[in-house]
Enzyme design. Sequence first.
Site, PDB file in Angstrom:
ATOM      1  N   LYS A 137       0.840  -1.218   0.000  1.00  0.00           N
ATOM      2  CA  LYS A 137       0.000   0.000   0.000  1.00  0.00           C
ATOM      3  C   LYS A 137       0.870   1.260   0.000  1.00  0.00           C
ATOM      4  O   LYS A 137       0.659   2.183  -0.780  1.00  0.00           O
ATOM      5  CB  LYS A 137      -0.925   0.015   1.242  1.00  0.00           C
ATOM      6  N   ARG A 193      -9.767   0.771   8.753  1.00  0.00           N
ATOM      7  CA  ARG A 193      -9.393  -0.602   9.093  1.00  0.00           C
ATOM      8  C   ARG A 193     -10.484  -1.305   9.882  1.00  0.00           C
ATOM      9  O   ARG A 193     -10.304  -2.464  10.268  1.00  0.00           O
ATOM     10  CB  ARG A 193      -8.137  -0.575   9.964  1.00  0.00           C
ATOM     11  N   ARG A 235      11.857  -5.450   4.973  1.00  0.00           N
ATOM     12  CA  ARG A 235      11.611  -4.040   4.659  1.00  0.00           C
ATOM     13  C   ARG A 235      12.518  -3.084   5.442  1.00  0.00           C
ATOM     14  O   ARG A 235      12.799  -3.282   6.616  1.00  0.00           O
ATOM     15  CB  ARG A 235      10.157  -3.689   4.985  1.00  0.00           C
ATOM     16  N   ARG A 247      11.145  -0.967  11.242  1.00  0.00           N
ATOM     17  CA  ARG A 247      10.033  -0.776  12.192  1.00  0.00           C
ATOM     18  C   ARG A 247      10.022  -1.819  13.300  1.00  0.00           C
ATOM     19  O   ARG A 247      10.320  -2.988  13.068  1.00  0.00           O
ATOM     20  CB  ARG A 247       8.700  -0.819  11.424  1.00  0.00           C
ATOM     21  N   ARG A 292      -0.810  -8.804  13.522  1.00  0.00           N
ATOM     22  CA  ARG A 292      -1.297  -7.838  12.521  1.00  0.00           C
ATOM     23  C   ARG A 292      -2.190  -8.532  11.504  1.00  0.00           C
ATOM     24  O   ARG A 292      -3.210  -7.984  11.087  1.00  0.00           O
ATOM     25  CB  ARG A 292      -0.099  -7.157  11.827  1.00  0.00           C
TER      26      ARG A 292
HETATM   27  P1  AP5 Z   1       4.869  -1.647   1.782  1.00  0.00           P
HETATM   28  O1  AP5 Z   1       4.490  -0.829   0.584  1.00  0.00           O
HETATM   29  O2  AP5 Z   1       5.652  -0.990   2.858  1.00  0.00           O
HETATM   30  O3  AP5 Z   1       3.566  -2.389   2.352  1.00  0.00           O
HETATM   31  P2  AP5 Z   1       2.313  -1.813   3.152  1.00  0.00           P
HETATM   32  O4  AP5 Z   1       1.103  -2.475   2.594  1.00  0.00           O
HETATM   33  O5  AP5 Z   1       2.341  -0.332   3.152  1.00  0.00           O
HETATM   34  O6  AP5 Z   1       2.655  -2.450   4.556  1.00  0.00           O
HETATM   35  P3  AP5 Z   1       2.558  -1.852   6.028  1.00  0.00           P
HETATM   36  O7  AP5 Z   1       3.314  -2.811   6.903  1.00  0.00           O
HETATM   37  O8  AP5 Z   1       3.004  -0.422   6.074  1.00  0.00           O
HETATM   38  O9  AP5 Z   1       1.072  -1.967   6.299  1.00  0.00           O
HETATM   39  P4  AP5 Z   1       0.411  -2.001   7.663  1.00  0.00           P
HETATM   40  O10 AP5 Z   1      -0.977  -1.803   7.227  1.00  0.00           O
HETATM   41  O11 AP5 Z   1       0.669  -3.189   8.492  1.00  0.00           O
HETATM   42  O12 AP5 Z   1       1.149  -0.836   8.464  1.00  0.00           O
HETATM   43  P5  AP5 Z   1       0.683   0.606   8.916  1.00  0.00           P
HETATM   44  O13 AP5 Z   1       1.884   1.458   8.941  1.00  0.00           O
HETATM   45  O14 AP5 Z   1      -0.504   1.051   8.155  1.00  0.00           O
HETATM   46  O15 AP5 Z   1       5.661  -2.929   1.241  1.00  0.00           O
HETATM   47  C1  AP5 Z   1       6.198  -3.884   2.154  1.00  0.00           C
HETATM   48  C2  AP5 Z   1       7.546  -4.414   1.592  1.00  0.00           C
HETATM   49  O16 AP5 Z   1       7.292  -5.144   0.393  1.00  0.00           O
HETATM   50  C3  AP5 Z   1       8.536  -3.296   1.213  1.00  0.00           C
HETATM   51  O17 AP5 Z   1       9.832  -3.684   1.560  1.00  0.00           O
HETATM   52  C4  AP5 Z   1       8.396  -3.162  -0.313  1.00  0.00           C
HETATM   53  O18 AP5 Z   1       9.596  -2.739  -0.925  1.00  0.00           O
HETATM   54  C5  AP5 Z   1       7.996  -4.572  -0.708  1.00  0.00           C
HETATM   55  N1  AP5 Z   1       7.078  -4.600  -1.852  1.00  0.00           N
HETATM   56  C6  AP5 Z   1       6.019  -3.765  -2.065  1.00  0.00           C
HETATM   57  N2  AP5 Z   1       5.388  -4.089  -3.215  1.00  0.00           N
HETATM   58  C7  AP5 Z   1       6.055  -5.171  -3.723  1.00  0.00           C
HETATM   59  C8  AP5 Z   1       5.882  -5.974  -4.895  1.00  0.00           C
HETATM   60  N3  AP5 Z   1       4.882  -5.749  -5.763  1.00  0.00           N
HETATM   61  N4  AP5 Z   1       6.741  -6.989  -5.104  1.00  0.00           N
HETATM   62  C9  AP5 Z   1       7.748  -7.243  -4.214  1.00  0.00           C
HETATM   63  N5  AP5 Z   1       7.984  -6.523  -3.097  1.00  0.00           N
HETATM   64  C10 AP5 Z   1       7.136  -5.492  -2.853  1.00  0.00           C
HETATM   65  O19 AP5 Z   1       0.176   0.313  10.404  1.00  0.00           O
HETATM   66  C11 AP5 Z   1       1.077  -0.015  11.443  1.00  0.00           C
HETATM   67  C12 AP5 Z   1       0.309  -0.124  12.760  1.00  0.00           C
HETATM   68  O20 AP5 Z   1      -0.267   1.165  13.108  1.00  0.00           O
HETATM   69  C13 AP5 Z   1      -0.880  -1.089  12.764  1.00  0.00           C
HETATM   70  O21 AP5 Z   1      -0.502  -2.416  13.033  1.00  0.00           O
HETATM   71  C14 AP5 Z   1      -1.743  -0.487  13.897  1.00  0.00           C
HETATM   72  O22 AP5 Z   1      -1.213  -0.805  15.159  1.00  0.00           O
HETATM   73  C15 AP5 Z   1      -1.574   1.016  13.696  1.00  0.00           C
HETATM   74  N6  AP5 Z   1      -2.572   1.559  12.751  1.00  0.00           N
HETATM   75  C16 AP5 Z   1      -2.325   2.151  11.551  1.00  0.00           C
HETATM   76  N7  AP5 Z   1      -3.460   2.535  10.957  1.00  0.00           N
HETATM   77  C17 AP5 Z   1      -4.463   2.203  11.815  1.00  0.00           C
HETATM   78  C18 AP5 Z   1      -5.883   2.333  11.749  1.00  0.00           C
HETATM   79  N8  AP5 Z   1      -6.490   2.883  10.666  1.00  0.00           N
HETATM   80  N9  AP5 Z   1      -6.605   1.875  12.790  1.00  0.00           N
HETATM   81  C19 AP5 Z   1      -6.006   1.324  13.889  1.00  0.00           C
HETATM   82  N10 AP5 Z   1      -4.661   1.160  13.996  1.00  0.00           N
HETATM   83  C20 AP5 Z   1      -3.906   1.600  12.972  1.00  0.00           C
END
Ligand code: AP5
Length: 215
Positions: free
Chosen positions: A14, A88, A127, A161, A172
């Site tokens: 994402k 979410r 990552r 992270r 997660r």
């Molecule tokens: P990346 O693009 O970083 O993936 P992502 O989907 O953004 O993954 P996140 O881990 O950031 O998502 P998340 O939803 O768990 O975390 P968030 O920060 O929102 O890609 C991942 C890796 O794969 C990278 O190394 C990239 O290079 C590689 N890659 C990407 N595309 C690829 C491809 N096509 N092929 C190969 N490799 C590829 O949330 C973190 C925490 O915050 C949550 O757990 C929760 O505690 C809290 N939180 C955040 N938002 C909320 C909410 N709305 N409500 C409640 N809690 C929340």
Amino acid sequence: MSNIILLGPPGAGKGTQARQLVESRGMVQLSTGDMLREAQASGSEMGKKVAEVIARGELVTDDIVIGLIREKIAEGAEGGFIFDGFPRTLGQADALGDLLAEMGLSLDGVIEMAVDDGALVARITGRSTCGGCGEVYHDQTKPWPADGKCSNCGSSDVKRRADDNEESLKTRLMEYYKKTSPLLGYYYAKGDLHSVDGLQAMEAVAADIAAALEA
Ligand code: AP5
């Protein structure tokens, strides 16, 4: 102008695709994960409160994240918003609908980025992110440049992270399937859902998202 949601499990890509859309379309990325990490880094009361929740891989409460998003939507975005990691829960989805309506805005599409659980472990544990500009890297698929400097901004600040480990990822993923995956049906029923194969190479995923946005 389009306002879209990128919906998918942790590591689906994402953030990677949101950054592409910011560059190619001048959209504004609203990542609740990034906002919460910024609050943590600032040492604010809210940041301290959510730090352990995030490290465990659980979801932060709806009221906190809805409050963060409300502030950002109020700032407006000429090129449209990309909601990355929000909503979410069904409560967050209802709140987003209300917030957009209050601002006279609409939701133009929800892109599901579908990726098998097996691929997510490798993506998450490999990552790293640039501390200077947020560019996302991966030890195997997109390694840091050999000179140790981010190709986007030149910073050598490599960040990993606290929740990017197998233990937190299990939680997660459970949170995703229990609380977030019901949103697929919610948006499908509204006719807003487009699904993209997130297992493809990054460029192919970007092309499918572009096609979904044109549609
Ligand atoms: P990346 O693009 O970083 O993936 P992502 O989907 O953004 O993954 P996140 O881990 O950031 O998502 P998340 O939803 O768990 O975390 P968030 O920060 O929102 O890609 C991942 C890796 O794969 C990278 O190394 C990239 O290079 C590689 N890659 C990407 N595309 C690829 C491809 N096509 N092929 C190969 N490799 C590829 O949330 C973190 C925490 O915050 C949550 O757990 C929760 O505690 C809290 N939180 C955040 N938002 C909320 C909410 N709305 N409500 C409640 N809690 C929340």
